[in-house]
Design a protein around this motif. Structure first.
Motif, PDB file in Angstrom:
ATOM      1  N   ALA A 181       0.833  -1.199   0.000  1.00 30.48           N
ATOM      2  CA  ALA A 181       0.000   0.000   0.000  1.00 30.48           C
ATOM      3  C   ALA A 181       0.867   1.248   0.000  1.00 30.48           C
ATOM      4  CB  ALA A 181      -0.919   0.000   1.224  1.00 30.48           C
ATOM      5  N   SER A 182       0.413   2.288  -0.684  1.00 29.70           N
ATOM      6  CA  SER A 182       1.177   3.532  -0.721  1.00 29.70           C
ATOM      7  C   SER A 182       0.999   4.361   0.545  1.00 29.70           C
ATOM      8  CB  SER A 182       0.765   4.363  -1.938  1.00 29.70           C
ATOM      9  OG  SER A 182      -0.617   4.688  -1.884  1.00 29.70           O
ATOM     10  N   GLY A 183       0.046   3.982   1.354  1.00 29.77           N
ATOM     11  CA  GLY A 183      -0.170   4.690   2.612  1.00 29.77           C
ATOM     12  C   GLY A 183      -1.422   4.195   3.309  1.00 29.77           C
ATOM     13  N   VAL A 184      -1.703   4.777   4.447  1.00 28.09           N
ATOM     14  CA  VAL A 184      -2.862   4.406   5.252  1.00 28.09           C
ATOM     15  C   VAL A 184      -3.567   5.680   5.702  1.00 28.09           C
ATOM     16  CG1 VAL A 184      -3.700   3.219   7.326  1.00 28.09           C
ATOM     17  CG2 VAL A 184      -1.723   2.311   6.081  1.00 28.09           C
ATOM     18  N   ASP A 185      -4.862   5.722   5.495  1.00 26.22           N
ATOM     19  CA  ASP A 185      -5.687   6.801   6.032  1.00 26.22           C
ATOM     20  C   ASP A 185      -6.513   6.210   7.163  1.00 26.22           C
ATOM     21  OD1 ASP A 185      -4.872   8.790   4.121  1.00 26.22           O
ATOM     22  OD2 ASP A 185      -6.076   7.707   2.643  1.00 26.22           O
ATOM     23  N   ALA A 186      -6.147   6.575   8.381  1.00 26.64           N
ATOM     24  CA  ALA A 186      -6.785   6.006   9.564  1.00 26.64           C
ATOM     25  C   ALA A 186      -7.823   6.964  10.127  1.00 26.64           C
ATOM     26  CB  ALA A 186      -5.734   5.692  10.630  1.00 26.64           C
ATOM     27  N   ARG A 187      -8.950   6.413  10.498  1.00 27.74           N
ATOM     28  CA  ARG A 187      -9.993   7.175  11.184  1.00 27.74           C
ATOM     29  C   ARG A 187     -10.241   6.527  12.528  1.00 27.74           C
ATOM     30  NH1 ARG A 187     -14.912   6.998   7.157  1.00 27.74           N
ATOM     31  NH2 ARG A 187     -15.921   8.030   8.920  1.00 27.74           N
ATOM     32  N   PHE A 188     -10.381   7.341  13.553  1.00 33.45           N
ATOM     33  CA  PHE A 188     -10.673   6.843  14.887  1.00 33.45           C
ATOM     34  C   PHE A 188     -12.167   7.007  15.123  1.00 33.45           C
ATOM     35  CE2 PHE A 188      -6.318   8.603  15.034  1.00 33.45           C
ATOM     36  CZ  PHE A 188      -5.630   7.412  15.209  1.00 33.45           C
ATOM     37  N   ILE A 189     -12.869   5.868  15.139  1.00 28.81           N
ATOM     38  CA  ILE A 189     -14.329   5.871  15.252  1.00 28.81           C
ATOM     39  C   ILE A 189     -14.704   5.057  16.486  1.00 28.81           C
ATOM     40  CG2 ILE A 189     -16.499   5.353  14.093  1.00 28.81           C
ATOM     41  CD1 ILE A 189     -15.005   5.424  11.425  1.00 28.81           C
ATOM     42  N   ALA A 190     -15.038   5.740  17.556  1.00 30.19           N
ATOM     43  CA  ALA A 190     -15.310   5.055  18.818  1.00 30.19           C
ATOM     44  C   ALA A 190     -16.594   4.237  18.760  1.00 30.19           C
ATOM     45  CB  ALA A 190     -15.377   6.071  19.959  1.00 30.19           C
ATOM     46  N   ASP A 191     -17.576   4.674  18.005  1.00 32.27           N
ATOM     47  CA  ASP A 191     -18.862   3.986  17.940  1.00 32.27           C
ATOM     48  C   ASP A 191     -18.767   2.761  17.044  1.00 32.27           C
ATOM     49  OD1 ASP A 191     -21.713   3.860  16.279  1.00 32.27           O
ATOM     50  OD2 ASP A 191     -21.944   4.181  18.444  1.00 32.27           O
ATOM     51  N   GLY A 192     -19.073   1.596  17.606  1.00 32.97           N
ATOM     52  CA  GLY A 192     -18.927   0.348  16.879  1.00 32.97           C
ATOM     53  C   GLY A 192     -19.868   0.223  15.698  1.00 32.97           C
ATOM     54  N   THR A 193     -21.096   0.695  15.847  1.00 31.73           N
ATOM     55  CA  THR A 193     -22.045   0.648  14.742  1.00 31.73           C
ATOM     56  C   THR A 193     -21.564   1.522  13.592  1.00 31.73           C
ATOM     57  OG1 THR A 193     -23.888   0.220  16.254  1.00 31.73           O
ATOM     58  CG2 THR A 193     -24.436   1.071  14.072  1.00 31.73           C
ATOM     59  N   ALA A 194     -20.998   2.666  13.924  1.00 31.56           N
ATOM     60  CA  ALA A 194     -20.477   3.557  12.883  1.00 31.56           C
ATOM     61  C   ALA A 194     -19.306   2.918  12.145  1.00 31.56           C
ATOM     62  CB  ALA A 194     -20.058   4.888  13.505  1.00 31.56           C
ATOM     63  N   ARG A 195     -18.460   2.166  12.864  1.00 32.99           N
ATOM     64  CA  ARG A 195     -17.356   1.468  12.196  1.00 32.99           C
ATOM     65  C   ARG A 195     -17.888   0.429  11.223  1.00 32.99           C
ATOM     66  NH1 ARG A 195     -15.400   1.400  17.278  1.00 32.99           N
ATOM     67  NH2 ARG A 195     -15.691  -0.835  17.592  1.00 32.99           N
ATOM     68  N   ALA A 196     -18.895  -0.331  11.659  1.00 28.60           N
ATOM     69  CA  ALA A 196     -19.478  -1.342  10.778  1.00 28.60           C
ATOM     70  C   ALA A 196     -20.132  -0.694   9.562  1.00 28.60           C
ATOM     71  CB  ALA A 196     -20.493  -2.177  11.552  1.00 28.60           C
ATOM     72  N   ASN A 197     -20.811   0.416   9.773  1.00 24.96           N
ATOM     73  CA  ASN A 197     -21.446   1.118   8.649  1.00 24.96           C
ATOM     74  C   ASN A 197     -20.411   1.647   7.667  1.00 24.96           C
ATOM     75  OD1 ASN A 197     -24.045   0.678   9.543  1.00 24.96           O
ATOM     76  ND2 ASN A 197     -24.170   2.598  10.687  1.00 24.96           N
ATOM     77  N   ALA A 198     -19.278   2.122   8.198  1.00 27.44           N
ATOM     78  CA  ALA A 198     -18.225   2.635   7.321  1.00 27.44           C
ATOM     79  C   ALA A 198     -17.688   1.525   6.420  1.00 27.44           C
ATOM     80  CB  ALA A 198     -17.094   3.244   8.154  1.00 27.44           C
ATOM     81  N   LEU A 199     -17.570   0.307   6.953  1.00 30.58           N
ATOM     82  CA  LEU A 199     -17.126  -0.825   6.140  1.00 30.58           C
ATOM     83  C   LEU A 199     -18.210  -1.209   5.138  1.00 30.58           C
ATOM     84  CD1 LEU A 199     -14.836  -3.058   5.868  1.00 30.58           C
ATOM     85  CD2 LEU A 199     -16.425  -4.506   7.142  1.00 30.58           C
ATOM     86  N   ARG A 200     -19.438  -1.280   5.605  1.00 31.16           N
ATOM     87  CA  ARG A 200     -20.558  -1.718   4.764  1.00 31.16           C
ATOM     88  C   ARG A 200     -20.748  -0.801   3.562  1.00 31.16           C
ATOM     89  NH1 ARG A 200     -24.090  -1.174   8.313  1.00 31.16           N
ATOM     90  NH2 ARG A 200     -23.976  -3.243   9.234  1.00 31.16           N
TER      91      ARG A 200
END
Length: 499
Positions: free
Chosen positions: A219-238
């Protein structure tokens, strides 16, 4: 100076050590075929930085999971020490080890030298509070020749190579260390990805470090987001906003597309920690009453929907040797009647099941006669109050082998009088003696036996109530390969991770 291209090209034909340590998604996890123009990875992490990305506390794991930092050693899939910045090592006597460095550079272009490594380890020993991996340990590090670092401990430490694999003992360049203990990991580490920008507690940007000793990352890099809410993390993947999302809630796993989530057995245990220094649980009889009120099986089946095992000890099933060596807790006080005793129960929402666990515990404790006030915050806003003993009870999830890969290190940091992460504020002479005896054992089998004796002493105080032993669910996009599914939860993205 930067590593010469000839050395880099030679490195590309080698399979990187760490990307093969743990189970990963798909084939071809080595970065030898990585292109100069690889795609960027988008990653959602559950825990925002709590300490300005200090390498000495909880944030050390964030840096490790994102492929930023490395130590002298790493843990392999069997929990043994493996080479990292140190290519090899040998024990010189009962208190001294000599580590031989590999050729590598820091992300600021300077060489990884014995003097730089020794200085980095010295800074770690001076950190306040001390890194959990150094709890109860006094060490000194000195350069020896052009490639050697001698690490000496005040007392014999047979597991020092394991200890030095801790994310909190990562090696950074001299430029990282400022005044008053300030440490800046931006552009000063050694991993395949270089931290270039941190946006408060919401995001971080990482670029590929082209001169990484292990070869060019895919990978040329990583863009990391810190998302404390678990449902929001799942939605971001979905919805395709991220490629990888850690700690998917149990309730959300079934809503994800087939093949986009992976379950990994870990050495993480969720426990109820009772403040044994002040408040109602200073009384061992009330601690016994609380322990008797708790039903771990109900939590494993109900809250975790069978994605966890009922708590049996500090070490769970993923620590495969523990069950056969477990002994009965040394002693327990007789439970008193709660009679409306008021208490404050706290937890955090970064791990999505914990608030629900706390709510069920509240009901169980109230049924036993306690009056319970529940407080839930994001972890970075909770930790300092928990360590200061401002709550009567705390629900936390802790990886028993995260800090040092050594079962005794966890006991020293979390349950002794001088422990740096003692959320139960436990301070009992019998526990300290048992942990100290375990720390002396050099033979691995005898060390495990002694650790289980110490576990029994700790559980006998009633200040620690194991609830469940967790499995973690990681969300992985269908096009992603090479995600590091690590039972120790130290790694997630490596040189071989790509999409």
């Amino acid at each position: 100076m930067r590593v010469p291209r000839s050395r880099l090209l030679a490195a590309l034909v080698l399979t990187p050590l760490l990307t093969a340590c743990f189970a990963s998604q798909g084939e071809g996890t080595t970065p030898s075929s990585g292109g100069k123009n690889g795609s960027r990875l988008r990653v959602a992490l559950a825990f925002p930085p709590a300490e300005n990305l200090s390498p000495y506390g909880a944030d050390a794991t964030l840096l490790s999971r994102l492929g930023v930092t490395e130590g002298l050693t790493a843990l392999d899939a069997n929990g043994a020490a493996a080479p990292a910045l140190a290519a090899s090592w040998r024990r010189e006597d009962d208190r001294s080890w000599l580590f031989t460095l590999r050729e590598a550079t820091f992300q600021d272009g300077t060489e990884v030298t014995p003097s730089a490594v020794a200085a980095a380890l010295t800074h770690a020993t001076e950190a306040k509070p001390a890194p959990a991996a150094l709890s109860g340990v006094t060490l000194t590090a000195k350069a020896r020749g052009g490639t050697g670092v001698r690490v000496t401990t005040a007392d014999p430490d047979p597991v020092l190579p394991l200890r030095l694999a801790s994310p909190s003992l990562a090696v950074l360049s001299p430029k990282a260390y400022g005044d008053k203990g300030r440490v800046d990991p931006v552009g000063t580490a050694t991993g395949p990805f270089e931290l270039t920008k941190v946006t408060g507690s919401t995001a971080a940007t990482l670029d590929r470090y082209d001169d990484y000793w292990g070869g060019l990352a895919h990978a040329s890099g990583v863009d990391a987001r810190f998302i404390a809410d678990g449902t929001a993390r799942a939605n971001a993947l979905r919805t395709g906003q991220v490629d990888v999302a850690e700690a998917i809630p149990v309730a959300q796993a079934a809503t994800l597309d087939k093949g986009t989530h992976r379950e990994t057995a870990t050495t993480r245990t969720t426990s109820l920690l009772l403040n044994s220094t002040s408040g109602p649980f200073k009384d061992p009889a009330l601690r016994a009453a609380a322990r008797a009120a708790v039903d771990p099986a109900a939590l494993a089946q109900g809250v975790y929907e069978h994605h966890a095992d009922p708590g049996v000890g500090i070490y769970g099933p993923a620590v495969t040797w523990a069950e056969g060596k477990r002994s009965k807790p040394a002693s327990r006080a007789r439970a008193a009647k709660a009679d409306g005793t008021s208490l404050t129960l706290a937890t955090y929402d970064n791990r999505p099941e914990l608030p629900e666990v706390a709510q069920v515990l509240k009901q169980q404790l109230e049924k036993a006669g306690f009056a319970v006030k529940l407080e839930v915050r994001e972890y970075s806003r909770l930790e300092s109050d928990a360590l200061a003993g401002k709550f009567d009870a705390f629900v936390g999830a802790r990886n028993s082998l995260l800090d040092a890969g050594d079962p005794v290190a966890l006991l020293a940091s979390d349950y002794t009088c001088d422990g740096g992460y003692n959320l139960a504020l436990l301070c009992e002479k019998g526990v300290d003696r048992a942990v100290a005896e375990a720390a002396k054992a050099a033979d691995p089998g005898k060390r495990q036996d002694a650790a289980m004796t110490a576990e029994a002493a700790i559980l006998g105080t009633g200040a620690v109530v194991p609830l469940v032993h967790q499995r973690v669910i990681t969300g992985v996009g269908t096009s992603v390969r090479g995600v590091l599914l690590d039972p120790y939860e130290r790694t997630l993205v490596g040189a071989g991770t790509r999409r």
